[in-house]
Each structure stands twice: as structure tokens, then as C-alpha cells.
Design a protein around this motif. Structure first.
Motif, short mmCIF file in Angstrom:
data_model
loop_
_atom_site.label_atom_id
_atom_site.label_comp_id
_atom_site.label_asym_id
_atom_site.label_seq_id
_atom_site.Cartn_x
_atom_site.Cartn_y
_atom_site.Cartn_z
N GLY A 38 12.73 5.81 17.72
CA GLY A 38 13.15 6.92 16.86
C GLY A 38 12.18 7.23 15.73
O GLY A 38 12.55 7.89 14.76
N VAL A 39 10.93 6.78 15.86
CA VAL A 39 9.94 7.01 14.81
C VAL A 39 8.92 8.08 15.19
O VAL A 39 7.91 8.26 14.49
CB VAL A 39 9.23 5.68 14.41
CG1 VAL A 39 10.19 4.70 13.78
CG2 VAL A 39 8.51 5.06 15.59
N GLN A 40 9.19 8.81 16.25
CA GLN A 40 8.21 9.78 16.78
C GLN A 40 7.84 10.88 15.77
O GLN A 40 6.74 11.40 15.81
CB GLN A 40 8.69 10.41 18.09
CG GLN A 40 9.91 11.31 17.99
CD GLN A 40 11.22 10.56 17.82
OE1 GLN A 40 11.28 9.32 17.96
NE2 GLN A 40 12.26 11.30 17.48
N ASP A 41 8.74 11.19 14.83
CA ASP A 41 8.43 12.24 13.86
C ASP A 41 7.38 11.81 12.84
O ASP A 41 6.76 12.65 12.19
CB ASP A 41 9.70 12.69 13.13
CG ASP A 41 10.69 13.36 14.08
OD1 ASP A 41 11.86 13.52 13.69
OD2 ASP A 41 10.27 13.68 15.21
N LYS A 42 7.16 10.49 12.72
CA LYS A 42 6.18 10.00 11.75
C LYS A 42 4.83 9.71 12.40
O LYS A 42 3.86 9.42 11.71
CB LYS A 42 6.70 8.69 11.13
CG LYS A 42 7.95 8.87 10.28
CD LYS A 42 8.51 7.51 9.87
CE LYS A 42 9.70 7.68 8.96
NZ LYS A 42 9.30 8.04 7.57
N VAL A 43 4.82 9.76 13.75
CA VAL A 43 3.66 9.27 14.50
C VAL A 43 2.99 10.37 15.30
O VAL A 43 3.67 11.17 15.96
CB VAL A 43 4.08 8.13 15.47
CG1 VAL A 43 2.91 7.66 16.32
CG2 VAL A 43 4.67 6.95 14.68
N THR A 44 1.66 10.42 15.24
CA THR A 44 0.87 11.27 16.13
C THR A 44 -0.01 10.35 16.96
O THR A 44 -0.86 9.64 16.40
CB THR A 44 0.00 12.25 15.34
OG1 THR A 44 0.85 13.05 14.50
CG2 THR A 44 -0.79 13.17 16.26
N VAL B 175 0.83 -1.22 0.00
CA VAL B 175 0.00 0.00 0.00
C VAL B 175 0.86 1.27 0.00
O VAL B 175 0.52 2.25 -0.62
CB VAL B 175 -0.97 0.00 1.21
CG1 VAL B 175 -1.80 1.28 1.27
CG2 VAL B 175 -1.88 -1.22 1.13
N ASN B 176 2.00 1.21 0.73
CA ASN B 176 2.88 2.37 0.90
C ASN B 176 2.09 3.65 1.22
O ASN B 176 2.10 4.63 0.43
CB ASN B 176 3.75 2.59 -0.34
CG ASN B 176 4.82 3.67 -0.13
OD1 ASN B 176 5.23 3.94 1.00
ND2 ASN B 176 5.23 4.31 -1.22
N PRO B 177 1.35 3.67 2.31
CA PRO B 177 0.44 4.77 2.61
C PRO B 177 1.15 6.10 2.91
O PRO B 177 2.20 6.10 3.56
CB PRO B 177 -0.33 4.30 3.84
CG PRO B 177 0.59 3.34 4.52
CD PRO B 177 1.36 2.67 3.41
N SER B 178 0.59 7.21 2.48
CA SER B 178 1.08 8.55 2.84
C SER B 178 0.47 8.95 4.18
O SER B 178 1.10 9.63 4.98
CB SER B 178 0.70 9.57 1.76
OG SER B 178 1.25 9.17 0.52
N ILE B 179 -0.79 8.53 4.41
CA ILE B 179 -1.44 8.83 5.68
C ILE B 179 -2.15 7.57 6.14
O ILE B 179 -2.99 7.01 5.43
CB ILE B 179 -2.40 10.06 5.57
CG1 ILE B 179 -3.12 10.34 6.88
CG2 ILE B 179 -3.34 9.94 4.41
CD1 ILE B 179 -2.23 10.92 7.96
N GLY C 190 8.07 11.71 4.95
CA GLY C 190 6.94 12.62 4.78
C GLY C 190 5.59 11.97 5.06
O GLY C 190 4.59 12.67 5.23
N SER C 191 5.54 10.63 5.11
CA SER C 191 4.28 9.94 5.41
C SER C 191 4.02 9.96 6.91
O SER C 191 4.95 10.11 7.70
CB SER C 191 4.34 8.50 4.90
OG SER C 191 4.46 8.50 3.49
N LYS C 192 2.73 9.84 7.27
CA LYS C 192 2.34 9.98 8.67
C LYS C 192 1.44 8.85 9.15
O LYS C 192 0.65 8.31 8.34
CB LYS C 192 1.56 11.30 8.85
CG LYS C 192 2.42 12.55 8.71
CD LYS C 192 3.22 12.83 9.97
CE LYS C 192 4.09 14.07 9.79
NZ LYS C 192 5.13 14.13 10.85
N LEU C 193 1.56 8.51 10.43
CA LEU C 193 0.69 7.53 11.06
C LEU C 193 0.01 8.20 12.25
O LEU C 193 0.70 8.77 13.11
CB LEU C 193 1.49 6.32 11.56
CG LEU C 193 0.76 5.32 12.45
CD1 LEU C 193 -0.40 4.65 11.70
CD2 LEU C 193 1.73 4.27 12.98
#
Ligand SMILES: O=C(NCCCCCn1ccnc1)c1cc(-c2ccc(F)cc2)cc(O)c1O
Ligand SMILES: [Mg+2]
Length: 214
Positions: free
Chosen positions: A107-113, A57-61, A83-86
Motif C-alpha cells: 500500500g505504499v505505491q503512492d510514495k514510490v516511483t 534524515v526524514n527525507p522529502s526525496i 508528500g515525500s517520495k522515493l
């Protein structure tokens, strides 16, 4: 030490994993869940299916319902393109507190909310709060009786688009029978069952992958 299972799991990560190395973090959790204390992470066996669907899928969001300690959060985030987000939703504040630390350790905190609260209340606010048009991928792993109402809510809020992939954990154990009926009988979904085993166990479980047809 560590009074709750999530706290003991965090200790195992801090002791056995390498900071900034997501693979070592979820491997340490798998070791803990398999050899120390059973834990309700999606785990290594179903995790390989999750990895392959994500790579396809390679999701962006992406959206995750049910963070727990952040095992699948880290597993998903490590595979996201720059640039993709979870966005991950957790109801239980104690789980969320540990998950934040495990996500940061990996170390994945920048991709995760990580958002705390009831999914039923948060889903209708996703567009306005996060400027989301629609999700490319949704991982359902929270209360099994919330899979159907939250899927309907995602539809009604216009958060699914033609081709959005839903992947649901535990459709056999503990089971989500109403959800299976819903996605398998609906003309709006193309559904497929990936047979596997309950995490750290020989009991059957599996993931249901359902593509929203619009
Ligand atoms: O209940 C589960 N997950 C939801 C946890 C609470 C979610 C809170 N929340 C987050 C957001 N909104 C609400 C779960 C259970 C099991 C299991 C399997 C066999 C057994 F004997 C006991 C348990 C295995 C899983 O893989 C699971 O995921
Ligand atoms: Mg699960």
C-alpha cells in the motif's frame, strides 16, 4: 509454484502478509529469507539501522539504487512523511515486475516511483524527468562495482547537496572496497561504518553512512 525466487517471495507475501500493512509485508519476506530460502534483501538486522538513519534524515526525496523485490523500498516508504517520495531504480525487469506487486500489496505505491533501467543512464535524467533539485537520502544496494561510478555521477549531475546522506549496503559482504576507499578518503564526505551481519546469516556485513559536505 512460482518458478523464480522473486515469484516465490511474492507468493509468500500474498499468503502471509496483510494487504496495506507494510510491516507485515517485509516481515513475511524476512521469514521467507530466514526459514525458507536465503534472499538478498537488506533484512531485519541491517533494516533496523536503515530505519534509524531514515528517521534521523526524514527525507522529502529519496533514491534507492537496487530494488530487487522491493523489501527495502517498502521499509523506506513506510517511514516517509506525507508528500515525500522515493525513486527506486531496478535494472532487472523480472525483479521490477515482482517489486511493483509487493510495493502495491504493502500500500505504499503512492510514495514510490519504480524506474527500470541502468542506473548509469537514469541518474543523468533524474532532474528533467522528475523535477528533482537534489536528493536528501540515497540507499545504494545494487551492483557493488557501480557504487563508486554512480556516486560520482550523482555528484557531477548536482543531485547531492550539503547534508545529503548516502547509505550503502554490503560494504563488507559481498564488499565494496573501492567505495569505502572513495568515501572514507574524500574530504567531501563524513563517513561512518555501522557493523552488522549479512541478511539472515552470521557472516559480518555492514552499512556505510556518508554525509556529503558539498
Ligand atoms: O548483488 C547484490 N545486490 C545487487 C543485485 C543486482 C542489482 C541489479 N541492479 C539494480 C539496479 N542496477 C543494477 C547483493 C548480493 C548479496 C550477496 C551476499 C553474499 C552472497 F554469498 C551472495 C550475494 C547480498 C546483498 O545484500 C546484495 O544486495
Ligand atoms: Mg544488499
Amino acid at each position: 509454484t512460482g518458478s523464480t525466487q522473486p515469484q516465490r517471495m511474492l507468493e509468500a507475501v500474498q499468503k502471509n502478509a496483510t494487504k496495506g500493512d507494510p510491516e507485515s509485508v517485509f516481515s513475511a519476506i524476512d521469514y521467507y529469507g530466514r526459514h525458507k530460502e536465503w534472499a538478498m534483501n537488506v533484512g531485519d538486522e541491517k533494516g533496523l539501522i536503515l530505519d534509524s538513519v531514515l528517521t534521523e534524515v526524514n527525507p522529502s526525496i529519496a533514491l534507492e539504487l537496487g530494488t530487487y523485490c522491493g523489501y527495502s523500498t517498502v521499509r523506506i516508504a513506510r517511514l516517509l512523511s506525507p508528500g515525500s517520495k522515493l525513486i527506486t531504480v531496478e535494472f532487472n525487469p523480472a525483479f521490477a515486475a515482482v517489486a511493483r506487486q509487493i510495493i502495491a500489496y504493502a500500500g505504499v505505491q503512492d510514495k514510490v516511483t519504480l524506474v527500470e533501467g541502468p542506473s548509469g543512464d537514469l541518474i543523468p535524467k533524474m532532474k528533467e524527468r522528475f523535477g528533482i533539485k537534489s536528493f536528501d537520502f540515497v540507499f545504494l544496494d545494487h551492483w557493488k562495482d557501480r557504487y563508486v561510478p554512480d556516486t560520482k555521477l550523482l555528484e557531477d549531475c548536482g543531485l547531492l547537496r550539503k547534508g545529503t546522506v548516502l547509505l550503502a549496503d554490503n560494504v563488507i559482504c559481498p564488499g565494496a572496497p573501492e567505495y569505502l576507499k572513495y568515501v572514507r578518503n574524500s574530504p567531501r564526505y563524513e563517513s561512518r561504518y555501522f557493523k552488522s551481519n549479512l541478511e539472515y546469516s552470521k557472516v559480518e556485513d555492514g552499512l556505510e553512512k556518508s554525509v556529503f559536505l558539498g
